[in-house]
Design a protein around this motif. Structure first.
Motif, mmCIF file in Angstrom:
data_model
loop_
_atom_site.group_PDB
_atom_site.id
_atom_site.type_symbol
_atom_site.label_atom_id
_atom_site.label_comp_id
_atom_site.label_asym_id
_atom_site.label_seq_id
_atom_site.Cartn_x
_atom_site.Cartn_y
_atom_site.Cartn_z
ATOM 1 N N GLU A 133 2.384 12.175 3.069
ATOM 2 C CA GLU A 133 1.483 11.830 4.174
ATOM 3 C C GLU A 133 0.181 12.636 4.178
ATOM 4 O OE1 GLU A 133 -0.544 12.370 7.800
ATOM 5 O OE2 GLU A 133 0.903 13.872 7.091
ATOM 6 N N ASN A 155 8.578 4.209 -0.406
ATOM 7 C CA ASN A 155 7.801 3.975 0.810
ATOM 8 C C ASN A 155 6.737 5.053 1.014
ATOM 9 O OD1 ASN A 155 9.974 2.100 1.183
ATOM 10 N ND2 ASN A 155 9.392 1.999 3.330
ATOM 11 N N PHE A 196 3.031 4.288 0.743
ATOM 12 C CA PHE A 196 2.265 3.796 1.886
ATOM 13 C C PHE A 196 1.058 4.700 2.149
ATOM 14 C CE2 PHE A 196 1.311 3.785 6.441
ATOM 15 C CZ PHE A 196 1.120 2.436 6.692
ATOM 16 N N THR A 217 4.917 -2.047 3.513
ATOM 17 C CA THR A 217 4.041 -2.287 4.660
ATOM 18 C C THR A 217 4.166 -1.231 5.748
ATOM 19 O OG1 THR A 217 5.742 -3.676 5.673
ATOM 20 C CG2 THR A 217 4.111 -4.774 4.276
ATOM 21 N N ALA A 218 5.072 -0.282 5.566
ATOM 22 C CA ALA A 218 5.273 0.747 6.589
ATOM 23 C C ALA A 218 5.638 2.066 5.922
ATOM 24 C CB ALA A 218 6.385 0.321 7.553
ATOM 25 N N PRO A 219 5.325 3.170 6.578
ATOM 26 C CA PRO A 219 5.685 4.472 6.014
ATOM 27 C C PRO A 219 7.190 4.667 6.049
ATOM 28 C CG PRO A 219 4.869 4.740 8.243
ATOM 29 C CD PRO A 219 4.643 3.307 7.877
#
Length: 270
Positions: free
Chosen positions: A56, A78, A81, A142-144
């Motif tokens: 992140e 994921n 993302f 499409t999502a973290p």
């Protein structure tokens, strides 16, 4: 281990975080790279051989073009993302992470579907055919990733311990411990060190230390500085096999500066 502001400035030889362009923290046992949120102008990051699991903080590195993350603790694809909105990212090395799974095709297709601007993935050039196939075989993210509710507790501790355990295993092969080096210098473990140096040299494709050299080492005859030099040299030669292109460039630049300093000193002495 958390990457600190001081460490970043020292590694990058910069005076301010916004002046950092290239950051090499290869093999530093890092698990927390939160400081990357404050590196808006960084272009190349080398984080290979660490214990990083959360990408992140990299979401803020809008000028990032090359990212090396081989051999970390990234569990889920994921995490990609957080890289999807990096407009200049062209090189990514993500292999040898848990997220790669057991299906290399699915892994590569998923990465390319979500990061179609990549020109090189895991040190392999990306082709137009692969990008087209990735739209079919790759999974769109499409999502973290769902963050652990115990992120700062047991779960994170377990991940960190696992990563550190891996690093310690590699360190046993790549280097000599401080206490062992001290013992070598006193001659207590001279024979043992010669054996281990021979093993390292064989892995590098070099000739092993002749066996007749073992018997010549005694506590009285062991040269501390020579043993230390040999230990360091053997470890460095083995470590170069683990370096990526970015790491090798750093080594080359450092060695070049050291050689220039030695030559300058020799000229002054003459």
């Amino acid at each position: 281990m958390r990457l600190s502001r001081a460490a970043v400035l020292a590694r990058a030889k910069a005076v301010a975080l916004d002046g950092v362009r290239r950051l090499n923290c290869w093999g530093s046992r890092l698990t927390d790279i939160s400081i990357c949120r404050d590196l808006p102008n960084v272009e190349v990051i080398t984080f290979s051989l660490n214990g990083i699991s959360d990408l992140e903080p990299l979401n803020q590195c809008q000028n990032l073009s090359e990212l090396y993350l081989r051999k970390n603790n990234i569990a889920s694809l994921n995490e990609l993302f957080y890289l999807k909105n990096l407009p200049r990212l062209r090189v990514l090395w993500l292999s040898e992470n848990p997220c790669c799974g057991s299906d290399p095709h699915r892994y590569r297709m998923t990465v390319l579907r979500n990061l179609p601007s990549l020109q090189k993935l895991d040190n392999q050039a990306v082709t137009e055919e692969e990008l087209s196939q990735a739209m079919v075989d790759g999974e769109e993210i499409t999502a973290p990733p769902a963050r652990r509710s115990m992120e700062n507790g047991c779960s994170a501790s377990t991940e960190s311990s696992a990563a550190e355990s891996t690093m310690e295993t590699e360190s046993e092969l790549l280097s000599f411990g401080l206490e062992e080096t001290k013992l070598c210098c006193s001659g207590v473990l001279a024979g043992s060190c010669m054996c281990r140096q021979s093993k390292i040299r064989e892995q590098l494709g070099m000739k092993p230390v002749p066996r007749d050299k073992f018997s010549s080492f005694s506590p009285q005859e062991t040269d501390c500085s020579q043993n230390t030099r040999n230990n360091v040299l053997s470890a460095i030669l083995l470590l170069t096999k683990e370096l990526d292109a970015e790491g090798l460039e750093v080594v080359q630049e450092t060695v070049g500066r050291r050689l220039q300093a030695f030559r300058k000193r020799e000229l002054q002495e003459e």
